[in-house]
Design a protein around this motif. Sequence first.
Motif, PDB file in Angstrom:
ATOM      1  N   ASN A 183     -63.292 -38.112 -15.366  1.00 42.59           N
ATOM      2  CA  ASN A 183     -64.265 -37.128 -14.891  1.00 42.59           C
ATOM      3  C   ASN A 183     -64.804 -37.500 -13.521  1.00 42.59           C
ATOM      4  O   ASN A 183     -64.512 -38.563 -12.982  1.00 42.59           O
ATOM      5  CB  ASN A 183     -65.387 -36.926 -15.914  1.00 42.59           C
ATOM      6  N   ARG A 184     -65.617 -36.616 -12.955  1.00 47.13           N
ATOM      7  CA  ARG A 184     -66.036 -36.717 -11.560  1.00 47.13           C
ATOM      8  C   ARG A 184     -67.151 -37.727 -11.294  1.00 47.13           C
ATOM      9  O   ARG A 184     -67.457 -38.016 -10.131  1.00 47.13           O
ATOM     10  CB  ARG A 184     -66.482 -35.357 -11.043  1.00 47.13           C
TER      11      ARG A 184
ATOM     12  N   ILE B 175     -64.692 -23.717 -11.286  1.00 43.26           N
ATOM     13  CA  ILE B 175     -64.786 -23.878  -9.840  1.00 43.26           C
ATOM     14  C   ILE B 175     -63.399 -23.710  -9.227  1.00 43.26           C
ATOM     15  O   ILE B 175     -62.382 -23.744  -9.936  1.00 43.26           O
ATOM     16  CB  ILE B 175     -65.345 -25.264  -9.441  1.00 43.26           C
TER      17      ILE B 175
ATOM     18  N   ILE C 245     -62.764 -34.673  -7.709  1.00 42.91           N
ATOM     19  CA  ILE C 245     -63.404 -33.394  -7.386  1.00 42.91           C
ATOM     20  C   ILE C 245     -62.426 -32.464  -6.670  1.00 42.91           C
ATOM     21  O   ILE C 245     -62.365 -31.259  -6.960  1.00 42.91           O
ATOM     22  CB  ILE C 245     -64.671 -33.634  -6.539  1.00 42.91           C
TER      23      ILE C 245
ATOM     24  N   GLU D 207     -60.110 -31.119  -9.209  1.00 45.67           N
ATOM     25  CA  GLU D 207     -60.785 -30.128 -10.053  1.00 45.67           C
ATOM     26  C   GLU D 207     -60.744 -28.761  -9.373  1.00 45.67           C
ATOM     27  O   GLU D 207     -60.499 -27.735 -10.015  1.00 45.67           O
ATOM     28  CB  GLU D 207     -62.235 -30.544 -10.303  1.00 45.67           C
ATOM     29  N   GLU D 208     -60.983 -28.743  -8.079  1.00 42.62           N
ATOM     30  CA  GLU D 208     -60.989 -27.483  -7.334  1.00 42.62           C
ATOM     31  C   GLU D 208     -59.588 -26.887  -7.212  1.00 42.62           C
ATOM     32  O   GLU D 208     -59.412 -25.674  -7.324  1.00 42.62           O
ATOM     33  CB  GLU D 208     -61.559 -27.712  -5.934  1.00 42.62           C
TER      34      GLU D 208
ATOM     35  N   ARG E 267     -67.925 -25.295 -16.479  1.00 37.83           N
ATOM     36  CA  ARG E 267     -68.288 -24.596 -15.246  1.00 37.83           C
ATOM     37  C   ARG E 267     -67.034 -24.459 -14.397  1.00 37.83           C
ATOM     38  O   ARG E 267     -66.468 -25.443 -13.948  1.00 37.83           O
ATOM     39  CB  ARG E 267     -69.360 -25.365 -14.476  1.00 37.83           C
TER      40      ARG E 267
ATOM     41  N   TYR F  58     -62.012 -26.455 -13.162  1.00 36.73           N
ATOM     42  CA  TYR F  58     -63.312 -26.601 -13.808  1.00 36.73           C
ATOM     43  C   TYR F  58     -63.881 -27.984 -13.503  1.00 36.73           C
ATOM     44  O   TYR F  58     -63.152 -28.917 -13.177  1.00 36.73           O
ATOM     45  CB  TYR F  58     -63.208 -26.409 -15.321  1.00 36.73           C
ATOM     46  N   GLU F  59     -65.209 -28.087 -13.610  1.00 37.87           N
ATOM     47  CA  GLU F  59     -65.871 -29.368 -13.405  1.00 37.87           C
ATOM     48  C   GLU F  59     -65.716 -30.239 -14.643  1.00 37.87           C
ATOM     49  O   GLU F  59     -65.857 -29.761 -15.768  1.00 37.87           O
ATOM     50  CB  GLU F  59     -67.364 -29.176 -13.120  1.00 37.87           C
ATOM     51  N   THR F  60     -65.441 -31.503 -14.416  1.00 33.24           N
ATOM     52  CA  THR F  60     -65.387 -32.448 -15.527  1.00 33.24           C
ATOM     53  C   THR F  60     -66.703 -33.212 -15.598  1.00 33.24           C
ATOM     54  O   THR F  60     -67.361 -33.430 -14.588  1.00 33.24           O
ATOM     55  CB  THR F  60     -64.248 -33.459 -15.327  1.00 33.24           C
ATOM     56  N   SER F  61     -67.074 -33.599 -16.787  1.00 34.54           N
ATOM     57  CA  SER F  61     -68.288 -34.399 -16.955  1.00 34.54           C
ATOM     58  C   SER F  61     -68.126 -35.279 -18.179  1.00 34.54           C
ATOM     59  O   SER F  61     -67.303 -35.003 -19.060  1.00 34.54           O
ATOM     60  CB  SER F  61     -69.521 -33.506 -17.122  1.00 34.54           C
TER      61      SER F  61
END
Length: 344
Positions: free
Chosen positions: A222-223, A204, A183, A186-187, A202, A192-195
Amino acid sequence: MTEEQSKVFQRVVSVAQTFLVEAMEKGAVTTTLIAEKVDFVATHMAPGENVDRKEVVAELIRRFSLWIGGASTLSDKTGHKDWLTAARRKDWRYWQRYRDFLEGKMSVKAVDALDDATNKILELLEDPLREGCWDRRGLVVGHVQSGKTGNYTGLICKAADAGYKIVIVLAGLHNNLRSQTQIRLEEGFLGYETSAKNDVVRYIGVGENGRDAEIRPNCATNRSDNGDFNTKVAKHLAISPEQRPWLFVVKKNKTVLDRLLKWIRNHVADSKDADGRPLVSGFPLLLIDDEADHASVDTGDQVVNKDGTVDDEYQPKAINSRIRKILHSFSRKAYVGYTATPFA
């Protein structure tokens, strides 16, 4: 303070700080000057908003009153070629958007100190554009809660700007710690947010003001708590040299590292080493080892022969062995460990 009030507060702080940074070139930043800039920004850029100007002034006084000591280095430049010139640092995009992101949260002095420290680390690594085989390794030591994650995030941004193509971050032994590191990156790096679902992106962090698709890094993890490098990803993932950098945030876990090593050898390697083992020559590697004294160190009793050579039959401990094998799978690689408690 509501979420909306917090956003207004941060916006006023950020804009006023920008004006104050420009003013620093002409002289000292005083409390009076800070108050003047805050009044100007609040009046013209946040009219009608309920801005607590005293709190904004207090925050800016705090930011412009810091003293930060410089970083010290011990280095061996044997085989190393100096490369990090001002020309190479020009127009760096990953670092610039991370810097912009930090300046909304930290003092300018703190960001400048981070900039200087990460330059010192990066210049001791090798130029990712340098041909041939090279191997650089180092350790960054900082106090507990001193911003080590922020430091290696900045280093990753600059390394990606310079041309490192694969970045592997070894992030603790447990899923929650790995997820927390994911996380943060990502910031500060991905933007972007990973999923696991790969649904709508999204943005960020650095991506909120820097949505440049040309530089958006790729990520193979991913997060989620189970977002580590897994078999499903390994089966379908392929990369090519011209692509944007790839980030892997993985646990220090034997199974995970074996899976990553197998994928590297089977899907990324493009040549063989002197012993016939798969070797990656097209992608320079940066491997970040967070809490490098935890699980990474080989704690076995290695036998050293009378002539100073080591026993060829010696087998390092599981995690240490996998880290070595991953590094040995690249002809161009850099390893940087981070810790507050160096293993003595």
